[in-house]
Design an enzyme around this catalytic site. Structure first.
Site, PDB file in Angstrom:
ATOM      1  N   ARG A 182       6.898  32.209   2.053  1.00 60.64           N
ATOM      2  CA  ARG A 182       6.689  33.814   2.308  1.00 60.64           C
ATOM      3  C   ARG A 182       5.336  33.938   2.311  1.00 60.64           C
ATOM      4  NH1 ARG A 182       8.881  38.228  -2.029  1.00 60.64           N
ATOM      5  NH2 ARG A 182       7.488  37.131  -3.383  1.00 60.64           N
ATOM      6  N   ASP A 205       5.147  39.666 -11.252  1.00 61.97           N
ATOM      7  CA  ASP A 205       4.449  39.548 -10.137  1.00 61.97           C
ATOM      8  C   ASP A 205       3.897  41.000  -9.660  1.00 61.97           C
ATOM      9  OD1 ASP A 205       6.251  40.864  -8.484  1.00 61.97           O
ATOM     10  OD2 ASP A 205       6.983  38.973  -7.669  1.00 61.97           O
TER      11      ASP A 205
END
EC number: 2.3.3.9
Length: 540
Positions: A169, A453
């Site tokens: 990603r 996150d």
């Protein structure tokens, strides 16, 4: 063969790193420079279009499926490209940053896929950007190991085990990489991450039959997916691999993308693999886009917004129906719990919640789901094994029973829960603790037994902003105000100082994290992404 010409890219303000010459070769940087020349102008136009669309939402307080793409949705004949064997079974995927220890542990975890993350689980220090690439290249040649300097424990790939398939990603379109510039202009982080990984690994992964595969974050429209498709076509031609070799899974983690799921798959259909339901960023996107839409768009505490809320059910069920209608995988959301080594009761309760969540996803038709910790892999695997058995997926479940209207996706006022004072305290606590770690270069952080996150910090600061601007009254009689937020933040900062001691407090970035959280939570001018002002403060 003549040596490649020196790259036109300049490396700016970065200290040399060990083995960086293996990543930052002239040929690789020349490829990134060409990506930048060809695609950054369109990237810039699409970012401007985001602002225009947000202004329209502010004016209308609504969204709808696009009339101009109705023909794409109505055409039942098209499907995404057939799934390659390495991505056929995705029942459990583990996520995490690309540091050396995580790389080994994720590949060994027993999950079918590892989302190797240069985005929300990684703070984009130059070290993380460059050495993360090196770690993935080493992993693909099975030349990676790690020894923890503190414990002396060694980590290595299991010799005879099937390793997780890597799906990388890159950063979202909105982030730049300040250390790589062309003519004084920074290159988009997405093109740096994608370009370096693709250039060094595409041919190797083709030979292995395992890629190259990507997750695409923060997509807001089918036009942004179209840009990625153009990047893929050019990149495959550039290195000489067949078009359609790349596969991409798109995170539907913005409210605008939820109205364009079919169009996103259509734009990427030669390269599409599936869609993923990204919960925290999705909620953050709702707050961001409808922040001035009045009381009906005010979200309660983040942990009170479960996946069974009607508007979240509409989102996930539409995602499954859309994917299976078009032959794509539907991948569920994150189980973020981090097992405690000291509290068995905490684990018991959390494992029950994880199991219920994964049972729901498998029962709804998802083909796989995410976990944040290796200990959760067996739990999620068991949940999907019960439904899938020996089948690699359940794309034959077309979910034709699902009917989702445009209004269902933004029916926030269907929730019974309300914002609470403990919810405000938790948002401040998590926000400060996460930002402080991010400023130290850590993007995935265990806080209160959850792996957090950047998406977590985004929803935390957005809820503080929204509650204050909506004048929310809490159950204890207090009202959300800037003064109350400052008071709670000051108390949290003092509590952290007392908890960790003066020396550790001084060595960290606690005051800076406190100040940045208040800045992005209290400013009248709402920052589109917390990571934009945070990147200006990031060292390295």
């Amino acid at each position: 063969m003549s040596a490649p010409a020196p790259s036109p890219l300049a490396i700016v303000g970065a200290e040399p790193l060990p083995r960086q010459e293996e990543v930052l070769t002239d040929a690789a940087l020349a490829f990134v420079a060409e990506l930048h020349r060809r695609f950054t102008p369109r990237r810039d136009e699409l970012l401007a279009r985001r602002a225009e669309r947000r202004a329209e939402i502010a004016r209308t307080s609504t969204l709808d499926f696009l009339p101009e793409t109705a023909a794409v949705r109505a055409d039942d004949s098209w499907r995404v490209a057939p799934c390659p064997p390495a991505l056929l079974d995705r029942r459990v995927e583990i996520t995490g940053p690309t540091d050396r220890k995580m790389t080994v542990n994720a590949l060994n975890s027993g999950a079918r896929v590892w989302l190797a993350d240069f985005e929300d689980a990684s703070a984009p220090t130059w070290e993380n950007v460059v050495l993360g690439q090196l770690n993935l290249s080493d992993a693909h040649t099975r030349a990676i190991d790690f020894t923890d300097a503190a414990s002396g424990k060694s980590y290595a790939l299991k010799a005879d085990a099937e390793l997780a398939t890597v799906v990388m990603r890159p950063r979202g379109w909105h982030l730049n990489e300040r250390h790589l510039q062309l003519g004084g202009e920074p290159v988009p982080g997405a093109l740096v991450d994608f370009g370096l990984y693709f250039f060094h690994n595409a041919r190797r992964l083709v030979d292995l039959g395992r890629g190259p595969y990507f997750y695409l974050p923060k997509t807001e429209s089918h036009l942004e997916a179209r840009l990625w498709n153009e990047v893929f076509v050019f990149a495959q031609d550039y290195v000489g691999i067949p078009r359609g070799t790349v596969r991409a899974t798109v995170l539907i983690e913005t409210i605008t993308a939820a109205y364009e799921m079919e169009e996103i798959l259509y734009e990427l259909r030669e390269h599409a693999s599936g869609l993923n339901a990204g919960r925290w960023d999705y909620l953050f996107s709702i707050v961001k886009n409808f922040r001035d839409g009045g009381p009906r768009f005010v979200l309660p505490d983040r942990n009170a917004v479960t996946m069974t809320a009607p508007f979240m059910r509409a989102y996930t069920e539409l995602l499954v129906r859309t994917c299976h209608k078009r032959g794509a995988h539907a991948i569920g959301g994150m189980a973020a719990f981090i097992p405690s080594r000291r509290d068995a009761e905490v684990n018991k309760v959390a494992f029950e919640k994880v199991r219920a969540d994964k049972d729901r996803e498998a029962g709804d038709g998802f083909d796989g789901s995410w976990v944040a910790h290796p200990d959760l892999v067996p739990i999620a695997m068991e949940c999907f094994d019960k439904v899938l058995g020996d089948r690699p997926h359940q794309k034959d479940r077309l979910r034709e029973d699902v009917r989702v209207a445009a209004a269902d996706l933004i029916a926030i006022d269907s929730l019974d829960a309300r914002p609470t004072y403990p919810g405000l305290v938790n948002a401040v606590q998590v926000g400060i603790r996460y930002i402080e770690a991010w400023l130290r270069g850590l993007g995935a952080v265990a806080i209160f037994n959850l792996m957090e996150d950047a998406a977590t910090a985004e929803i935390s600061r957005s809820q503080i902003w929204q509650w204050i601007n909506a004048g929310v009254a809490f159950e204890n009689g207090e009202r959300a105000t800037p003064e109350l937020a400052r008071k709670v933040a000051a108390e949290e900062l003092a509590a952290i100082r007392a908890e960790i001691g003066e020396e550790s407090f001084a060595a960290g970035h606690w005051q800076q994290a406190h100040d940045l959280l208040l800045e992005v939570s209290l400013d009248d001018d709402y920052a589109d992404f917390l990571t934009l002002p945070a990147y200006e403060r990031l060292t390295g």
